[in-house]
Write a protein that holds these residues in place. Structure first.
Motif, mmCIF file in Angstrom:
data_model
loop_
_atom_site.group_PDB
_atom_site.id
_atom_site.type_symbol
_atom_site.label_atom_id
_atom_site.label_comp_id
_atom_site.label_asym_id
_atom_site.label_seq_id
_atom_site.Cartn_x
_atom_site.Cartn_y
_atom_site.Cartn_z
ATOM 1 N N ASP A 6 0.856 -1.190 0.000
ATOM 2 C CA ASP A 6 0.000 0.000 0.000
ATOM 3 C C ASP A 6 0.891 1.239 0.000
ATOM 4 O OD1 ASP A 6 -2.551 1.203 0.119
ATOM 5 O OD2 ASP A 6 -2.476 1.370 2.306
ATOM 6 N N ASN A 28 -3.791 5.264 -3.196
ATOM 7 C CA ASN A 28 -4.967 6.130 -3.040
ATOM 8 C C ASN A 28 -4.485 7.554 -3.267
ATOM 9 O OD1 ASN A 28 -4.002 7.212 -0.536
ATOM 10 N ND2 ASN A 28 -4.814 5.442 0.561
ATOM 11 N N LEU A 31 -1.713 8.714 -0.935
ATOM 12 C CA LEU A 31 -0.404 8.068 -1.149
ATOM 13 C C LEU A 31 0.275 8.603 -2.413
ATOM 14 C CD1 LEU A 31 -1.349 4.350 -0.272
ATOM 15 C CD2 LEU A 31 0.028 5.917 1.119
ATOM 16 N N LYS A 83 -10.030 1.953 -8.666
ATOM 17 C CA LYS A 83 -10.541 1.998 -7.290
ATOM 18 C C LYS A 83 -11.604 3.091 -7.193
ATOM 19 C CE LYS A 83 -8.118 1.738 -2.852
ATOM 20 N NZ LYS A 83 -6.844 2.115 -2.235
ATOM 21 N N PHE A 129 -11.575 -1.223 5.710
ATOM 22 C CA PHE A 129 -10.479 -0.463 6.329
ATOM 23 C C PHE A 129 -10.370 -0.824 7.816
ATOM 24 C CE2 PHE A 129 -9.314 3.495 3.624
ATOM 25 C CZ PHE A 129 -9.289 2.738 2.474
ATOM 26 N N ARG A 132 -8.924 1.904 10.497
ATOM 27 C CA ARG A 132 -9.785 3.071 10.736
ATOM 28 C C ARG A 132 -11.013 2.698 11.569
ATOM 29 N NH1 ARG A 132 -9.129 7.035 5.444
ATOM 30 N NH2 ARG A 132 -6.922 6.573 5.187
ATOM 31 N N ALA A 163 -7.573 -3.805 4.150
ATOM 32 C CA ALA A 163 -6.771 -2.589 3.992
ATOM 33 C C ALA A 163 -6.704 -1.845 5.319
ATOM 34 C CB ALA A 163 -7.401 -1.710 2.916
ATOM 35 N N SER A 164 -5.894 -0.789 5.318
ATOM 36 C CA SER A 164 -5.685 -0.008 6.542
ATOM 37 C C SER A 164 -5.175 -0.930 7.666
ATOM 38 C CB SER A 164 -6.986 0.702 6.940
ATOM 39 O OG SER A 164 -6.833 1.500 8.071
ATOM 40 N N ARG A 166 -2.258 -1.864 10.080
ATOM 41 C CA ARG A 166 -1.257 -0.959 10.655
ATOM 42 C C ARG A 166 -0.067 -1.664 11.301
ATOM 43 N NH1 ARG A 166 -4.858 3.256 12.300
ATOM 44 N NH2 ARG A 166 -5.945 3.944 10.412
ATOM 45 N N THR A 183 -3.374 -5.695 2.049
ATOM 46 C CA THR A 183 -2.472 -4.666 1.544
ATOM 47 C C THR A 183 -1.821 -3.966 2.722
ATOM 48 O OG1 THR A 183 -2.175 -2.854 -0.019
ATOM 49 C CG2 THR A 183 -4.232 -2.806 1.256
HETATM 50 O O1 G3P Z 1 -5.454 1.021 1.651
HETATM 51 C C1 G3P Z 1 -6.048 1.925 2.511
HETATM 52 C C2 G3P Z 1 -5.044 2.524 3.396
HETATM 53 O O2 G3P Z 1 -4.164 3.307 2.644
HETATM 54 C C3 G3P Z 1 -5.596 3.308 4.527
HETATM 55 O O3 G3P Z 1 -4.699 3.146 5.560
HETATM 56 O O4 G3P Z 1 -3.631 3.656 7.681
HETATM 57 O O5 G3P Z 1 -4.557 5.523 6.258
HETATM 58 O O6 G3P Z 1 -6.074 3.986 7.478
HETATM 59 P P1 G3P Z 1 -4.748 4.129 6.816
#
Ligand code: G3P
Length: 218
Positions: A6, A28, A31, A83, A129, A132, A163-164, A166, A183
């Motif tokens: 990611d 995204n 990023l 996406k 996510f 989050r 995703a998301s 951590r 990811t």
């Molecule tokens: O793929 C989604 C990701 O980029 C979000 O991650 O840590 O910003 O919640 P985060």
């Protein structure tokens, strides 16, 4: 479970790709901006480097514009997956892009109902996510588990792309919860591979070999 990275930073992608573990990349808008690169150029470079599934996100709020952007992104390289956000307009765009044979990753998913709608609209991937949800005192991994269970129960082919994520424990738990893909940021890949006993053991092997290797050569 497949691993995507990611990030839109090509050096990070190149390094993890050299380990032979990458099946794709997710990006995204945040990023891409953080990478400091031109959006289309960086997507093309990543797609040529990794292949597989390269998620590139639309930056529009209406279906028509999302579809137009999605077609441009998909034309960059066959590995590109468009996406779109999990909104009514995003679902409409997903269905329209899918009808044209373009793969879609529906992102910003925070409920099983959203995930069922995305699957109906023809999503190739659904992106819950995890981090989050944890951030607001929910249970992101439980959501992954429930989506995976509902999809399995109804023979839905959409892949669950956690995703998301951590930290390394999120990755283990996403795999146990049935995600087909995770990811991860570059940092989490580095954390996953690292173990003090691996380093210690290797150090010992190398020291022992250095002491006795002269005999081996004879
Ligand atoms: O793929 C989604 C990701 O980029 C979000 O991650 O840590 O910003 O919640 P985060």
């Amino acid at each position: 479970m497949k691993f995507f990275i990611d990030t839109a930073v090509v050096e990070e992608i190149r390094e993890v790709h050299s380990w032979g573990v990458l099946s794709g990349v997710t990006t995204n808008p945040s990023l891409v901006v953080a990478s400091g690169r031109n959006f289309h150029e960086v997507i093309k470079e990543i797609a040529q480097l990794v292949g597989g599934s390269i998620s590139a996100e639309v930056t529009a709020l209406e279906t028509k514009e999302m579809v137009a952007q999605g077609k441009v992104l998909a034309a960059l390289h066959p590995a590109v997956v468009v996406k779109v956000p999990l909104t009514p307009a995003g679902l409409g765009a997903c269905a329209a892009l899918r009808a044209e044979g373009i793969r879609v990753n529906v992102t910003l998913c925070f409920s099983v109902n959203q995930a069922m709608l995305a699957a109906r609209a023809g999503a190739s991937y659904i992106s819950p996510f995890v981090g989050r949800i944890d951030d607001i005192n929910g249970n992101g991994i439980e959501l992954v588990r429930e989506i995976a269970e509902v999809y399995a129960l109804h023979d839905i082919e959409t892949e669950v792309l956690a995703a998301s994520l951590r930290h390394p424990r999120h990755v283990t738990e996403a795999a146990l919860a049935g995600a087909q893909v995770s990811t991860l940021p570059y940092k989490v890949f580095k954390q996953m591979i690292s173990h003090p006993l691996t380093d210690k053991g290797l150090d010992q092997f190398m020291q022992d070999w250095a002491k006795g290797s002269s005999k081996q050569a004879k």
